[in-house]
Design an enzyme around this catalytic site. Structure first.
Site, mmCIF file in Angstrom:
data_model
loop_
_atom_site.group_PDB
_atom_site.id
_atom_site.type_symbol
_atom_site.label_atom_id
_atom_site.label_comp_id
_atom_site.label_asym_id
_atom_site.label_seq_id
_atom_site.Cartn_x
_atom_site.Cartn_y
_atom_site.Cartn_z
ATOM 1 N N LYS A 168 1.638 5.125 13.581
ATOM 2 C CA LYS A 168 0.742 5.166 12.423
ATOM 3 C C LYS A 168 -0.727 5.339 12.762
ATOM 4 O O LYS A 168 -1.211 4.849 13.764
ATOM 5 C CB LYS A 168 0.912 3.893 11.585
ATOM 6 C CG LYS A 168 2.291 3.854 10.958
ATOM 7 C CD LYS A 168 2.348 2.889 9.829
ATOM 8 C CE LYS A 168 1.547 3.369 8.660
ATOM 9 N NZ LYS A 168 1.518 2.404 7.584
ATOM 10 N N GLU A 184 -9.415 3.319 2.425
ATOM 11 C CA GLU A 184 -8.728 2.303 1.613
ATOM 12 C C GLU A 184 -9.672 1.165 1.255
ATOM 13 O O GLU A 184 -9.694 0.682 0.117
ATOM 14 C CB GLU A 184 -7.534 1.735 2.380
ATOM 15 C CG GLU A 184 -6.421 2.734 2.599
ATOM 16 C CD GLU A 184 -5.389 2.176 3.572
ATOM 17 O OE1 GLU A 184 -4.394 1.613 3.105
ATOM 18 O OE2 GLU A 184 -5.594 2.277 4.795
ATOM 19 N N HIS A 203 -3.331 16.593 -12.842
ATOM 20 C CA HIS A 203 -2.187 15.662 -12.902
ATOM 21 C C HIS A 203 -1.555 15.468 -11.529
ATOM 22 O O HIS A 203 -0.362 15.180 -11.435
ATOM 23 C CB HIS A 203 -1.111 16.153 -13.876
ATOM 24 C CG HIS A 203 -1.644 16.610 -15.199
ATOM 25 N ND1 HIS A 203 -1.757 15.773 -16.289
ATOM 26 C CD2 HIS A 203 -2.159 17.807 -15.599
ATOM 27 C CE1 HIS A 203 -2.275 16.447 -17.307
ATOM 28 N NE2 HIS A 203 -2.546 17.678 -16.915
ATOM 29 N N SER A 221 -1.349 0.661 13.567
ATOM 30 C CA SER A 221 -0.596 -0.464 13.018
ATOM 31 C C SER A 221 -0.230 -1.369 14.174
ATOM 32 O O SER A 221 -0.009 -0.913 15.292
ATOM 33 C CB SER A 221 0.662 0.069 12.348
ATOM 34 O OG SER A 221 1.655 -0.937 12.330
#
Ligand code: ARG
Length: 453
Positions: free
Chosen positions: A279, A286, A152, A273
């Site tokens: 970043k 992704e 979970h 970024s």
């Protein structure tokens, strides 16, 4: 004019029906199939040796022209088969018109697709194994690192990092098996089926199979020209493999976040970024996660195309190609970048360990401790539940509770409760398939051995 047709086909219709923009990718398979076919026709005295020789020479030089980019494939000629045949006639003259004896584009395209699929399957298996190897290398290099195992997405029980990675090794092992299975059913020669009913010439299909590297020949001509199961099977296996990769991708995204901070991706496998200088984004992971959707879509597209088609060949089936090629390209490129990403990532063992120490992750071990002292498991579970509740209220970890606090919940707790640690928890789980170091060591060895075979 063409045969029974009195008019040229409408330009829009020609464009609509043409497949050359995508089936050009089959040129090697198409030429190999035609060369084998011409040789077979000569062997069976359906054409002469001299004719076959000219045809084979012509076809070989067309392959070179395509590879050098000197032969312009034309949309007017509809597909790869017609383009190559027309060029052959241009090059070797009238004899080129004999190549299509005892053959139809229907068994020809079925052949091209199977030849293409067989190569794609072998490439895919090779790339899957390379990723397995990268995962195994990473697991071996970090074989003592401890991390929290999750259910979970909540910290559940401590595990070895290597144990976690080997879970993916197992998934990929099943993927390899699936592609092997698929290869067995793809490895069937359809050529010799004609348009649908077979051919009225004394052809030698065993010879064709041998020339083209097939271990079986199809049993029913109507099935052979209309079956695309192998395309669907590849896509189904690819969907499963992408599903597995998407799960690894998701974990890489999580692990590389500041919230987890379990791994660091190499700069070569992350991007910055355009506005936020701090970043470092896990774009590869992704995108793999995102591309999984497209691969599922391709599977659904081909299943839907084939649904309820009457026997035998229908033009609908030309739609089998783009989604197939796209899935192959997507899966193979995903496997390639994943191999590099996994091979170059750094595991922050101090961070994974710290996360495994935090919270009440040893609660199950405390319950097991009471079980060993004779408490039924359900009751032990209850007692430890109350202990966790108490510890949370006091803002203490298990280690920080004193012995009388333990005893207030069960008189069976003794000083030895403090010897329960993440290490002892992991070591205790040594039933086969568990995370104990001994078991993981065996699993690593077994995995290495399987790769060397
Ligand atoms: N371009 C066709 C395909 O990909 C080749 C077979 C064409 N056969 C036909 N009867 N028009 O399916």
């Amino acid at each position: 004019m063409r045969g029974r047709f009195q008019k040229q086909v409408e330009k829009k219709v020609a464009e609509y029906t043409a497949s050359i923009l995508f089936d050009r990718r089959l040129y090697r398979q198409d030429i190999a199939g035609s060369i084998a076919h011409a040789k077979m026709l000569a062997k069976q005295a359906i054409i002469s040796d001299k004719e076959a020789e000219l045809i084979v020479m012509g076809l070989s030089s067309i392959r070179e022209e395509i590879e050098q980019g000197s032969f312009e494939l034309s949309a007017e000629l509809e597909d790869i088969h017609m383009n190559i045949e027309a060029r052959l006639i241009e090059k070797v003259g009238e004899v080129g018109r004999k190549l299509h004896t005892a053959r139809s584009r229907n068994d020809q395209i079925a052949l091209d697709m199977r030849l293409f699929a067989k190569e794609a399957i072998s490439d895919t298996i090779e790339k899957l194994i390379e990723l397995q190897k990268a995962l195994l290398d990473l697991a071996e290099a970090n074989k003592d690192e401890i991390m929290p195992g999750y259910t979970h997405l909540q910290r559940a029980q401590p595990v070895l990092f290597a144990h976690h990675l080997l879970a993916y090794f197992e998934m990929l092992r099943r993927d390899v098996e699936r592609f092997h299975d698929c290869l067995g059913r793809t490895d069937v020669l359809p050529l010799g089926s004609g348009a649908l009913a077979g051919v009225p010439y004394p052809i030698d299909r065993a010879f064709l199979a041998k020339e083209l590297g097939f271990s079986k020949t199809s049993q029913n001509s109507m099935d052979a020209v209309s079956d695309r199961d192998f395309v669907i099977e590849y896509q189904a296996a690819a969907s499963l493999a992408m599903m597995h990769l998407s799960r690894l991708a998701e974990e890489i995204v999580l692990w590389s976040s500041a919230e987890f901070d379990f791994i660091e991706l190499s700069d070569a496998y992350a991007t910055g970024s355009s506005i936020m200088p701090q970043k470092k984004n896990p774009d590869v992971a992704e995108l793999a996660r995102g591309k999984t959707g497209r691969v599922y879509g391709n599977l659904l597209a081909i299943l839907t195309t084939m649904k309820a088609l009457p026997l035998s060949y229908n033009r609908d089936m030309q739609e089998d190609k783009e989604c197939f090629f796209d899935t192959i390209d997507t899966l193979i490129s995903t496997l390639e970048v994943f191999t590099g990403m996994v091979a170059t990532m750094r595991v922050r063992g101090e961070k994974t360990r710290q996360a495994a120490e935090e919270g009440y992750i040893l609660a199950t071990d405390l319950a097991d401790y009471l079980v060993r002292k004779g408490v039924p498991f359900r009751e032990a579970h209850n007692i430890v539940g109350r202990l966790v509740q108490y510890a949370i209220e006091k803002g203490k970890s298990f280690k920080e509770l004193n012995i009388s606090e333990y005893e207030s919940l069960s008189p069976l707790f003794g000083e030895d409760v403090y010897s329960i640690t993440v290490e002892s928890s992991i070591e205790a789980r040594n039933a086969p398939g568990g995370t104990a170091p001994e078991r993981v060591k065996e699993a690593l060895e077994k995995a290495r051995k399987s790769l060397n075979e």
